[in-house]
Design a protein around this motif. Structure first.
Motif, PDB file in Angstrom:
ATOM      1  N   ALA A 278       0.849  -1.196   0.000  1.00  0.00           N
ATOM      2  CA  ALA A 278       0.000   0.000   0.000  1.00  0.00           C
ATOM      3  C   ALA A 278       0.879   1.238   0.000  1.00  0.00           C
ATOM      4  N   THR A 279       0.360   2.293  -0.589  1.00  0.00           N
ATOM      5  CA  THR A 279       1.079   3.560  -0.587  1.00  0.00           C
ATOM      6  C   THR A 279       0.117   4.704  -0.881  1.00  0.00           C
ATOM      7  N   ASN A 280       0.477   5.904  -0.404  1.00  0.00           N
ATOM      8  CA  ASN A 280      -0.260   7.109  -0.774  1.00  0.00           C
ATOM      9  C   ASN A 280       0.546   7.959  -1.750  1.00  0.00           C
ATOM     10  N   GLN A 281       1.651   7.386  -2.236  1.00  0.00           N
ATOM     11  CA  GLN A 281       2.531   8.125  -3.136  1.00  0.00           C
ATOM     12  C   GLN A 281       2.268   7.733  -4.594  1.00  0.00           C
ATOM     13  N   ASP A 282       2.742   8.578  -5.504  1.00  0.00           N
ATOM     14  CA  ASP A 282       2.629   8.328  -6.940  1.00  0.00           C
ATOM     15  C   ASP A 282       3.860   7.526  -7.359  1.00  0.00           C
ATOM     16  N   LEU A 283       3.722   6.210  -7.436  1.00  0.00           N
ATOM     17  CA  LEU A 283       4.875   5.361  -7.735  1.00  0.00           C
ATOM     18  C   LEU A 283       5.370   5.569  -9.168  1.00  0.00           C
ATOM     19  N   ASP A 284       4.475   5.921 -10.092  1.00  0.00           N
ATOM     20  CA  ASP A 284       4.912   6.211 -11.466  1.00  0.00           C
ATOM     21  C   ASP A 284       5.867   7.397 -11.484  1.00  0.00           C
ATOM     22  N   ALA A 285       5.501   8.451 -10.767  1.00  0.00           N
ATOM     23  CA  ALA A 285       6.364   9.636 -10.711  1.00  0.00           C
ATOM     24  C   ALA A 285       7.671   9.312 -10.015  1.00  0.00           C
ATOM     25  N   MET A 286       7.613   8.508  -8.966  1.00  0.00           N
ATOM     26  CA  MET A 286       8.836   8.125  -8.261  1.00  0.00           C
ATOM     27  C   MET A 286       9.742   7.282  -9.160  1.00  0.00           C
ATOM     28  N   ALA A 287       9.134   6.390  -9.953  1.00  0.00           N
ATOM     29  CA  ALA A 287       9.935   5.584 -10.877  1.00  0.00           C
ATOM     30  C   ALA A 287      10.596   6.465 -11.926  1.00  0.00           C
ATOM     31  N   ALA A 288       9.853   7.468 -12.421  1.00  0.00           N
ATOM     32  CA  ALA A 288      10.415   8.385 -13.410  1.00  0.00           C
ATOM     33  C   ALA A 288      11.573   9.187 -12.834  1.00  0.00           C
ATOM     34  N   ALA A 289      11.528   9.441 -11.522  1.00  0.00           N
ATOM     35  CA  ALA A 289      12.594  10.204 -10.866  1.00  0.00           C
ATOM     36  C   ALA A 289      13.727   9.307 -10.379  1.00  0.00           C
ATOM     37  N   GLY A 290      13.608   8.004 -10.604  1.00  0.00           N
ATOM     38  CA  GLY A 290      14.668   7.084 -10.205  1.00  0.00           C
ATOM     39  C   GLY A 290      14.626   6.685  -8.745  1.00  0.00           C
ATOM     40  N   ARG A 291      13.507   6.953  -8.044  1.00  0.00           N
ATOM     41  CA  ARG A 291      13.416   6.641  -6.620  1.00  0.00           C
ATOM     42  C   ARG A 291      12.601   5.379  -6.335  1.00  0.00           C
ATOM     43  N   PHE A 292      12.065   4.773  -7.406  1.00  0.00           N
ATOM     44  CA  PHE A 292      11.352   3.505  -7.239  1.00  0.00           C
ATOM     45  C   PHE A 292      11.608   2.659  -8.484  1.00  0.00           C
ATOM     46  N   ARG A 293      11.929   1.395  -8.258  1.00  0.00           N
ATOM     47  CA  ARG A 293      12.287   0.521  -9.369  1.00  0.00           C
ATOM     48  C   ARG A 293      11.076   0.290 -10.287  1.00  0.00           C
ATOM     49  N   ARG A 294      11.299   0.545 -11.571  1.00  0.00           N
ATOM     50  CA  ARG A 294      10.217   0.373 -12.534  1.00  0.00           C
ATOM     51  C   ARG A 294       9.807  -1.093 -12.630  1.00  0.00           C
ATOM     52  N   ASP A 295      10.786  -2.037 -12.558  1.00  0.00           N
ATOM     53  CA  ASP A 295      10.446  -3.449 -12.667  1.00  0.00           C
ATOM     54  C   ASP A 295       9.641  -3.921 -11.454  1.00  0.00           C
ATOM     55  N   LEU A 296       9.926  -3.346 -10.266  1.00  0.00           N
ATOM     56  CA  LEU A 296       9.132  -3.692  -9.090  1.00  0.00           C
ATOM     57  C   LEU A 296       7.718  -3.130  -9.224  1.00  0.00           C
ATOM     58  N   LEU A 297       7.598  -1.926  -9.770  1.00  0.00           N
ATOM     59  CA  LEU A 297       6.277  -1.334  -9.976  1.00  0.00           C
ATOM     60  C   LEU A 297       5.426  -2.213 -10.890  1.00  0.00           C
ATOM     61  N   TYR A 298       6.031  -2.753 -11.940  1.00  0.00           N
ATOM     62  CA  TYR A 298       5.287  -3.642 -12.830  1.00  0.00           C
ATOM     63  C   TYR A 298       4.787  -4.875 -12.078  1.00  0.00           C
ATOM     64  N   ARG A 299       5.618  -5.373 -11.148  1.00  0.00           N
ATOM     65  CA  ARG A 299       5.218  -6.548 -10.374  1.00  0.00           C
ATOM     66  C   ARG A 299       4.077  -6.230  -9.417  1.00  0.00           C
ATOM     67  N   LEU A 300       4.083  -5.011  -8.868  1.00  0.00           N
ATOM     68  CA  LEU A 300       3.093  -4.644  -7.859  1.00  0.00           C
ATOM     69  C   LEU A 300       1.758  -4.222  -8.455  1.00  0.00           C
ATOM     70  N   ASN A 301       1.792  -3.518  -9.576  1.00  0.00           N
ATOM     71  CA  ASN A 301       0.552  -2.881 -10.025  1.00  0.00           C
ATOM     72  C   ASN A 301      -0.250  -3.699 -11.030  1.00  0.00           C
TER      73      ASN A 301
END
Length: 469
Positions: A278-301
């Motif tokens: 769970a999160t209240n943050q914008d993970l897409d924006a964080m991934a674009a900024a390099g602060r969240f792994r894009r491959d992990l985001l694909y696994r989560l969303n």
């Protein structure tokens, strides 16, 4: 009132623990043998157990197995004077919530017991869907937006897939995670929750994956992490956006391969855990900024459940206000019958930036200040009675916060939101705790957060205040 069972054959220790842990909010019962402990579980239905390893009639591990046969969801805290690594590992593998060494630090044990009782609530108290607010801890709401949430829970819960819950702060992500767990095929397995934002970055990997003896300074024994403890069950990762990139890489491996390495270890450990994040943050924006792994985001969303803010839940404010008022009236022992039409009109005009949690806090405040048998506009906080809520953009008295934001922008900081919130927490918690003379129970009620969350925030604030780089 929650109950704690303590099983130990030392009368002096039983007396001191009963005196030190028993409060107006926690009833303590005791037993001196393993069999007495099992019988006490049947008779008293405790919410947590503190269990010694060495007992006169059986080992503590044997007693724990019998206790888990009676109640597999009951958190058990194992204590012992003998620091055998094998015993610690075996205890956790058998389902122990925590493993502590004697002499037990009372403050640490109190904190562990608090987390165990909170876990018991998450595991066992049904997060009833779409109720009328009569139960104590349910998802309340009948609006079309919430009906969509219930349907999504019904579709996702039976499927053994990773789930990502999105929503603003205070929308009820933890309750929804519990509902997914309780309606899943893993409902009889463990359910563990960890707030990734409340644990220092240096300790989060150890909490999740465990560590080997000597892995870092202070690692004096092997520790089993949450992924091993939750084997066969469900792990709820709240505020997953606050994970470090290193922890994200390990989480990705667990999701892909169902195995991981303990911190400082070289042997892969297999695990079978369903992850709800769970999160209240914008993970897409964080991934674009390099602060969240894009491959992990694909696994989560792949399977996303989005919670609506309270302002989008037409008709639910009256239902929620009545629900919270009944709980507050029972806690305070006041004969509060309802919310007046005028007070309800005030509540429905407000935009609720803090969502359901803010509404709960407001109703609790109004219940304390209510002069009659119902809530009136006069009992509500002044910020609500005045119309539009005070915001950082227009409200007075927040010049220091705006100055900090400007300074952090000028310094090129990439975590402005977190650092500003930390400063607000620092100010709010200090004033509230001062008002209640340090009473964390009362403070958590005024703040509208759990005591576990309050303690986590206080621990995270132990460092220096934020300042520009």
């Amino acid at each position: 009132m929650p109950k704690l069972l303590i099983v130990d054959d030392e009368p002096a220790l039983l007396y001191s623990l009963e005196a030190g842990l028993g409060t107006d909010d926690l009833e303590v019962v005791t037993a001196q043998t393993g069999r007495q402990g099992v019988d006490a579980v049947l008779a008293h239905r405790p919410d947590a157990v503190v269990l010694d390893v060495r007992l006169p009639d059986m080992t503590g591990l044997e007693a724990m197995s019998l206790i888990r046969e009676v109640d597999p969801r009951l958190p058990v805290v194992v204590i012992t004077a003998f620091a055998a690594t094998e015993t610690a590992i075996e205890a956790v593998k058998r389902g122990a919530f925590e493993y502590l060494l004697k002499p037990v630090d009372l403050a640490q044990l109190r904190e562990v017991v608090g987390r165990a009782v909170a876990l018991r609530r998450m595991r066992s108290v049904p997060a009833v869907l779409g109720g009328d607010g009569e139960a104590g801890d349910e998802i309340v709401g009948r609006s079309p937006a919430m009906q969509d949430v219930y349907k999504t829970i019904g579709r996702l819960a039976p499927e053994d897939v990773t789930v990502l819950i999105l929503g603003e702060s205070g929308t009820g992500k933890e309750l929804v995670a519990r509902a997914v767990y309780q309606h899943s095929r893993r409902a009889d397995g463990p359910f563990l929750a960890i707030n990734c934002a409340a644990i220092p970055e240096t300790l989060l990997e150890s909490e999740l994956f465990g560590h080997e003896k000597g892995a870092f300074t202070g690692a004096d024994r092997q520790r089993v992490g949450k992924f091993e403890q939750a084997d066969g069950g469900t792990l709820f990762l709240d505020e997953v956006g606050d994970m470090s990139l290193a922890a994200q890489a390990k989480l990705l491996r667990v999701l892909q391969e169902r195995r991981f390495d303990r911190v400082g270890g070289s042997r892969a450990v297999a695990t079978d855990v369903r992850v709800i994040a769970a999160t209240n943050q914008d993970l897409d924006a964080m991934a674009a900024a390099g602060r969240f792994r894009r491959d992990l985001l694909y696994r989560l969303n792949g399977f996303v459940l989005t919670l609506p803010p309270l302002r989008a839940r037409a008709g639910d404010i009256a239902l929620l206000a009545g629900h919270f008022l009944r709980r507050a009236a029972e806690r305070l022992g006041k004969p509060l019958g309802g919310v007046s039409a005028a007070a309800l009109a005030v509540l429905e005009r407000y935009s609720w930036p803090g969502n359901v949690r803010e509404l709960q806090n407001v109703v609790g405040f109004a219940a304390i200040h209510a002069a009659g048998d119902e809530l009136t506009p006069e009992s509500l906080p002044a910020s609500l009675r005045g119309g539009a809520p005070v915001t950082p953009a227009t409200g007075e008295g927040l010049a220091d916060v705006r100055r900090l934001v400007r300074d952090l922008i000028a310094a090129g900081s990439l975590d402005i939101y977190r650092r500003v919130l930390a400063e607000v927490d620092r100010a709010v918690l200090a004033d509230v705790l001062a008002h209640v003379n340090g009473n964390q129970v009362h403070a958590s009620e005024l703040l509208g957060i759990s005591r576990t969350t309050l303690r986590a925030k206080l621990q995270s604030m132990s460092g220096p205040p934020a300042s520009p780089e």
